[in-house]
Design an enzyme around this catalytic site. Structure first.
Site, PDB file in Angstrom:
ATOM      1  N   ASP A  82      -8.926   6.167  -1.190  1.00 16.28           N
ATOM      2  CA  ASP A  82      -7.664   6.495  -1.367  1.00 16.28           C
ATOM      3  C   ASP A  82      -7.863   7.899  -3.370  1.00 16.28           C
ATOM      4  OD1 ASP A  82      -8.323   4.632  -3.606  1.00 16.28           O
ATOM      5  OD2 ASP A  82      -6.470   4.004  -3.780  1.00 16.28           O
ATOM      6  N   GLU A 103       0.784  -0.965  -0.495  1.00 20.13           N
ATOM      7  CA  GLU A 103      -0.502   0.213  -0.130  1.00 20.13           C
ATOM      8  C   GLU A 103       1.210   1.441   0.329  1.00 20.13           C
ATOM      9  OE1 GLU A 103      -3.068   0.080  -0.895  1.00 20.13           O
ATOM     10  OE2 GLU A 103      -4.095  -1.308  -0.562  1.00 20.13           O
ATOM     11  N   CYS A 121     -25.185   3.863 -10.718  1.00 23.17           N
ATOM     12  CA  CYS A 121     -24.635   5.449 -11.526  1.00 23.17           C
ATOM     13  C   CYS A 121     -24.563   6.770 -11.538  1.00 23.17           C
ATOM     14  CB  CYS A 121     -22.839   4.819 -11.924  1.00 23.17           C
ATOM     15  SG  CYS A 121     -22.018   6.161 -12.081  1.00 23.17           S
ATOM     16  N   TYR A 160      -6.064   6.507   4.963  1.00 27.95           N
ATOM     17  CA  TYR A 160      -6.268   5.973   4.063  1.00 27.95           C
ATOM     18  C   TYR A 160      -5.995   4.433   4.277  1.00 27.95           C
ATOM     19  CZ  TYR A 160      -5.572   2.356  -0.615  1.00 27.95           C
ATOM     20  OH  TYR A 160      -5.513   1.406  -1.032  1.00 27.95           O
TER      21      TYR A 160
END
Ligand code: ADE
Length: 351
Positions: free
Chosen positions: A140, A39, A210, A122
């Site tokens: 993120d 990460e 969406c 995050y």
């Protein structure tokens, strides 16, 4: 407060992830240390670029303990070319805390992870959810884009307030398979809900829900405030070589490229006529000066516009001033043991 996704949508995301996820090295492990490392590397760097660094790093430092004990120069060499070296330094700082305070076992809880150097909301969310299935969100840049589009929000995603509220709303949607949920959103943002007019809405598992797709506003969302323009800095780079050795300097311990080795350089674009006195002031006698090609390097806030000279120096003249912080390094030693930042990569071929 309204959850970001309802249960059927979460189920769609998990199903999509199960059959569409890329096979990536850090997805073959549940080791929190490996997930943490991946990460951090992935924060400013593309997946394909990270892969070889990730493998090499774990060979040298297979556990937190080896990382905690690694000499700084070797750490920076392992990170060479990835950029944003403070990520590597914080990684090591945190590794030392893990060894000293947790006996070398990564802490499990989101709150304990968050307290480690270099681990923000995050990263703590990603490690806690992916390694331990803790039901915490991880947002993120990729995930922010997905959330903005799905909800049709024109709020500025760079604002802390927007992120905080979306975190709270996403937290209400995290299912028991928290790690797969986190990665499904990251994966969707990285491979389908991509920026720059290339979103692949026709294959998106969220296409029916969406809002941006329904309203035709995919390419206007997310909205981000205009970035400050980068400061442009002219620099003159010197490759000072005596035939066997090259001059390097160590950068100051704070600020841009802190503590890394670099080719000697000065602000401004110096002419060839200005060089001999500068080079003598560094303790070297110039024998021959050759102009090289120009190069540019873009940092997050600064752009370097570089001109460069290769300067042959007399091998007798290595009585440089102590204060210049200059080293003369054998060329193969240089390639093996010194981390030279990518800003100089245009000139590495001359070393
Ligand atoms: N970017 C950030 N985290 C990631 C992950 N776990 N997999 C792929 N890309 C990522």
């Amino acid at each position: 407060m309204e959850a970001f996704f309802d249960k059927p949508t979460v189920a769609d995301l998990l199903l999509w992830y199960a059959s569409n996820k890329r096979d990536l090295p850090w997805r073959r492990t549940r080791d929190p240390y490996c997930i943490w490392l991946s990460e951090i590397m992935l924060q400013q760097t593309r997946v394909e670029a990270v892969k070889p660094y990730y493998a090499r790093f774990l060979e040298v430092c297979p556990t937190v303990r080896e990382l905690a004990n690694l000499p700084e120069e070797r750490l920076l060499k392992l990170w060479e070319g990835l950029g944003y070296y403070s990520r590597a330094r914080n990684l090591q700082k945190a590794a030392r805390v893990v060894v000293e305070q947790y006996g070398g076992e990564m802490p499990r809880a989101y709150g304990d992870l968050l307290a480690l150097p270099g681990i923000g909301e995050y990263t703590a969310g990603a490690i806690a959810s992916i390694a331990y299935n803790e039901r915490v969100p991880a947002i993120d840049g990729n995930v922010l884009r997905v959330l903005a589009r799905v909800s049709g929000s024109r709020e500025e995603i760079t604002k802390d307030d927007t992120k905080r509220r979306w975190r709270e709303r996403l937290a209400l949607s995290v299912p028991a398979q928290a790690g797969d949920f986190t990665q499904s959103l990251i994966e969707l943002g990285a491979t389908v809900c991509v920026p720059n007019g290339e979103a692949k809405c026709e294959i998106c598992p969220l296409r029916e829900v969406c809002v941006a797709r329904r309203e035709g506003s995919i390419d206007e969302i997310p909205v981000r405030s205009a970035k400050k323009p980068r400061r442009i800095e002219a620099r003159t780079v010197l490759i000072l070589q005596d035939g066997e050795r090259t001059a390097l300097c160590k950068r100051p311990p704070k600020g841009l490229l802190a503590g890394l080795y670099e080719l000697p350089n000065r602000p401004g674009h110096l002419t060839a006529e200005e060089l001999p006195s500068l080079i003598r002031s560094l303790g070297f006698e110039p024998l021959q000066i050759q102009r090289l090609e120009d190069a540019k390097h873009i940092f997050s806030h600064i752009e370097w516009h570089m001109i460069a000279y290769a300067v042959r120096i007399s091998p007798e003249f290595d009585g440089w001033h102590d204060t210049s912080g200059m080293l003369l390094v054998q060329n193969d030693d240089l390639h093996q043991n010194y981390a030279i930042p990518s800003a100089f990569s245009a000139y590495v071929k001359y070393l």
